[in-house]
Design a protein around this motif. Structure first.
Motif, PDB file in Angstrom:
ATOM      1  N   ILE A   1       0.861  -1.187   0.000  1.00  0.00           N
ATOM      2  CA  ILE A   1       0.000   0.000   0.000  1.00  0.00           C
ATOM      3  C   ILE A   1       0.894   1.233   0.000  1.00  0.00           C
ATOM      4  O   ILE A   1       1.821   1.332   0.797  1.00  0.00           O
ATOM      5  N   GLU A   2       0.602   2.162  -0.893  1.00  0.00           N
ATOM      6  CA  GLU A   2       1.354   3.419  -0.964  1.00  0.00           C
ATOM      7  C   GLU A   2       0.467   4.529  -0.416  1.00  0.00           C
ATOM      8  O   GLU A   2      -0.662   4.702  -0.862  1.00  0.00           O
ATOM      9  N   TYR A   3       0.975   5.291   0.560  1.00  0.00           N
ATOM     10  CA  TYR A   3       0.205   6.375   1.160  1.00  0.00           C
ATOM     11  C   TYR A   3       0.595   7.691   0.497  1.00  0.00           C
ATOM     12  O   TYR A   3       1.764   7.959   0.263  1.00  0.00           O
ATOM     13  N   LEU A   4      -0.409   8.485   0.164  1.00  0.00           N
ATOM     14  CA  LEU A   4      -0.199   9.753  -0.512  1.00  0.00           C
ATOM     15  C   LEU A   4      -1.330  10.695  -0.156  1.00  0.00           C
ATOM     16  O   LEU A   4      -2.200  10.363   0.647  1.00  0.00           O
ATOM     17  N   THR A   5      -1.341  11.856  -0.757  1.00  0.00           N
ATOM     18  CA  THR A   5      -2.399  12.834  -0.552  1.00  0.00           C
ATOM     19  C   THR A   5      -3.020  13.150  -1.906  1.00  0.00           C
ATOM     20  O   THR A   5      -2.311  13.334  -2.884  1.00  0.00           O
ATOM     21  N   VAL A   6      -4.347  13.173  -1.939  1.00  0.00           N
ATOM     22  CA  VAL A   6      -5.083  13.584  -3.136  1.00  0.00           C
ATOM     23  C   VAL A   6      -5.924  14.782  -2.711  1.00  0.00           C
ATOM     24  O   VAL A   6      -6.833  14.647  -1.884  1.00  0.00           O
ATOM     25  N   GLY A   7      -5.603  15.951  -3.246  1.00  0.00           N
ATOM     26  CA  GLY A   7      -6.288  17.168  -2.803  1.00  0.00           C
ATOM     27  C   GLY A   7      -6.045  17.381  -1.326  1.00  0.00           C
ATOM     28  O   GLY A   7      -4.905  17.395  -0.873  1.00  0.00           O
ATOM     29  N   ASP A   8      -7.123  17.501  -0.558  1.00  0.00           N
ATOM     30  CA  ASP A   8      -7.020  17.697   0.893  1.00  0.00           C
ATOM     31  C   ASP A   8      -7.209  16.405   1.678  1.00  0.00           C
ATOM     32  O   ASP A   8      -7.370  16.445   2.898  1.00  0.00           O
ATOM     33  N   HIS A   9      -7.208  15.267   1.011  1.00  0.00           N
ATOM     34  CA  HIS A   9      -7.481  13.992   1.681  1.00  0.00           C
ATOM     35  C   HIS A   9      -6.255  13.085   1.705  1.00  0.00           C
ATOM     36  O   HIS A   9      -5.553  12.961   0.704  1.00  0.00           O
ATOM     37  N   ASP A  10      -6.035  12.462   2.865  1.00  0.00           N
ATOM     38  CA  ASP A  10      -5.056  11.389   2.924  1.00  0.00           C
ATOM     39  C   ASP A  10      -5.609  10.250   2.089  1.00  0.00           C
ATOM     40  O   ASP A  10      -6.825  10.024   2.054  1.00  0.00           O
ATOM     41  N   ALA A  11      -4.724   9.535   1.417  1.00  0.00           N
ATOM     42  CA  ALA A  11      -5.173   8.482   0.509  1.00  0.00           C
ATOM     43  C   ALA A  11      -4.210   7.299   0.564  1.00  0.00           C
ATOM     44  O   ALA A  11      -3.087   7.412   1.055  1.00  0.00           O
ATOM     45  N   ALA A  12      -4.690   6.184   0.039  1.00  0.00           N
ATOM     46  CA  ALA A  12      -3.878   4.976  -0.079  1.00  0.00           C
ATOM     47  C   ALA A  12      -4.092   4.415  -1.476  1.00  0.00           C
ATOM     48  O   ALA A  12      -5.226   4.292  -1.925  1.00  0.00           O
ATOM     49  N   ARG A  13      -2.996   4.094  -2.151  1.00  0.00           N
ATOM     50  CA  ARG A  13      -3.080   3.480  -3.476  1.00  0.00           C
ATOM     51  C   ARG A  13      -2.614   2.035  -3.336  1.00  0.00           C
ATOM     52  O   ARG A  13      -1.567   1.765  -2.752  1.00  0.00           O
TER      53      ARG A  13
END
Length: 180
Positions: free
Chosen positions: A119-131
């Motif tokens: 799992i890669e953790y990143l930010t999309v806009g103002d949200h924490d995200a996981a790819r």
């Protein structure tokens, strides 16, 4: 024969050091321990019930459909744990075609993702995200954190999941502004 005074003193220092509660070094998670994103949200955490009224087919704006290559009508569905909406992206061959889905999980957060891949953790806009790649490597998903116990996934599924993370991210960028 008398002992030098520094031998008992050295032994006392060694024993005291062994009883210390501090351990030197850099802390690392135990092997296999779950790790997650750090809280870098730039937004307040919404009420956990905020997704109850959200409709997954409404989260992808109509203006984004054509640029994403969506050719078919939205198809809503639900399970006991989620509500989702799917759109088809038809390419020149079946192997190149794929499905984009927006999935609402009201009681499953990013820390609850189940996958056998990294799992890669990143930010999309103002949200924490996981790819991550979905189970059985059917597609690429971006989970956008709403609360610690809720999320919205944007998934692209097809025959070549490795090629679908780009379309999934582009769709997630379109969905993200509509999220609390």
């Amino acid at each position: 024969m008398s002992r030098p005074w520094h031998v008992p003193a050295a032994l006392l220092v060694a024993l005291c050091a062994a009883c210390s509660t501090q351990t030197g070094g850099t802390p690392l998670p135990a092997e296999g321990a779950p790790t997650g994103p750090t809280s870098s949200n730039r937004r307040p955490v919404p009420d956990p019930r905020v997704l109850q009224a959200a409709q997954p087919c409404d989260l992808l704006p109509a203006a984004a459909l054509k640029p994403l290559g969506i050719t078919g009508a939205a198809k809503p569905s639900s399970t006991s744990k989620s509500r989702q909406c799917e759109w088809r992206v038809d390419k020149s061959t079946t192997a190149e075609s794929y499905t984009i889905a927006v999935v609402i999980y009201e009681s499953t957060g990013i820390s609850d993702i189940k996958t056998d891949k990294e799992i890669e953790y990143l930010t999309v806009g103002d949200h924490d995200a996981a790819r991550y790649f979905t189970r059985a490597a059917a597609g690429c998903a971006l989970s956008l954190e709403i609360t610690p116990t809720s999320r919205v996934d944007v998934q692209a599924t097809g025959e070549s999941p490795e090629d679908l993370c780009g379309p999934a991210l582009e769709a997630a960028k379109q969905v993200e502004p509509a999220l609390p």
